[in-house]
Design a protein around this motif. Structure first.
Motif, PDB file in Angstrom:
ATOM      1  N   THR A  31       0.819  -1.216   0.000  1.00  0.00           N
ATOM      2  CA  THR A  31       0.000   0.000   0.000  1.00  0.00           C
ATOM      3  C   THR A  31       0.848   1.259   0.000  1.00  0.00           C
ATOM      4  OG1 THR A  31      -0.157   0.043   2.417  1.00  0.00           O
ATOM      5  CG2 THR A  31      -1.854  -1.187   1.218  1.00  0.00           C
ATOM      6  N   TYR A  32       2.159   1.102   0.070  1.00  0.00           N
ATOM      7  CA  TYR A  32       3.084   2.223   0.122  1.00  0.00           C
ATOM      8  C   TYR A  32       3.848   2.374  -1.176  1.00  0.00           C
ATOM      9  CZ  TYR A  32       2.524   2.332   5.203  1.00  0.00           C
ATOM     10  OH  TYR A  32       2.013   2.442   6.463  1.00  0.00           O
ATOM     11  N   GLN A  53       2.513   2.082  -5.781  1.00  0.00           N
ATOM     12  CA  GLN A  53       1.571   1.016  -5.450  1.00  0.00           C
ATOM     13  C   GLN A  53       1.156   0.207  -6.682  1.00  0.00           C
ATOM     14  OE1 GLN A  53       1.521   4.170  -4.525  1.00  0.00           O
ATOM     15  NE2 GLN A  53       0.892   4.442  -2.383  1.00  0.00           N
ATOM     16  N   LEU A  99       2.667   6.727   2.003  1.00  0.00           N
ATOM     17  CA  LEU A  99       1.358   6.344   1.498  1.00  0.00           C
ATOM     18  C   LEU A  99       0.934   7.208   0.319  1.00  0.00           C
ATOM     19  CD1 LEU A  99      -0.553   5.685   4.833  1.00  0.00           C
ATOM     20  CD2 LEU A  99      -0.014   4.004   3.068  1.00  0.00           C
ATOM     21  N   TYR A 101       0.718   8.647  -3.324  1.00  0.00           N
ATOM     22  CA  TYR A 101       0.820   7.991  -4.617  1.00  0.00           C
ATOM     23  C   TYR A 101       1.849   8.712  -5.469  1.00  0.00           C
ATOM     24  CZ  TYR A 101      -0.559   5.719  -8.919  1.00  0.00           C
ATOM     25  OH  TYR A 101      -0.550   4.980 -10.071  1.00  0.00           O
TER      26      TYR A 101
END
Length: 123
Positions: A31-32, A53, A99, A101
């Motif tokens: 998710t990172y 991600q 986290l 994007y």
């Protein structure tokens, strides 16, 4: 929150290979956005590679075609495969995560950092 622990550094000869690992705990690493940076004494931390991600990757020019960033979601671990190492690759290498994007090359964009692992390449 995620905790990062790097490993795999060492002392090698020019032309050798090393694989750095970044073990993540606390949250699913996929998710990172994951980044690798390096730093030598007296210099600013330098971007090396990043993977977001969606597995989009980005590399600094000096390591393109030699380094590969990857991630094993089952092991919650990221990697930096370093081939054809050069003396100028000598540095402390840090794994980082955010986290956010994207695949930022700026260290301020990353919120979590490992402790670093030393890579020394001799000629």
């Amino acid at each position: 929150q995620v905790q990062l622990v790097e490993s795999g550094g060492g002392s090698v000869q020019a032309g050798d290979s090393l694989r750095l690992s970044c073990a993540a705990s606390g949250r699913t690493f996929s998710t990172y956005t994951m980044g690798w940076f390096r730093q030598t004494p007296g210099k600013e931390r330098e971007f090396v590679a990043a993977m977001n991600q969606n597995s989009y990757t980005r590399y600094t020019d000096s390591v393109k075609d030699r380094f590969t960033i990857s991630r094993d979601t089952a092991k919650n671990t990221g990697y930096l495969q370093m081939n054809s190492l050069k003396p100028e690759d000598t540095a402390t290498y840090y794994c980082a995560a955010t986290l956010r994007y994207g695949v930022s090359t700026q260290d301020k964009a990353y919120d979590y950092w490992g402790q670093g692992t030393q890579v020394t390449v001799s000629s």
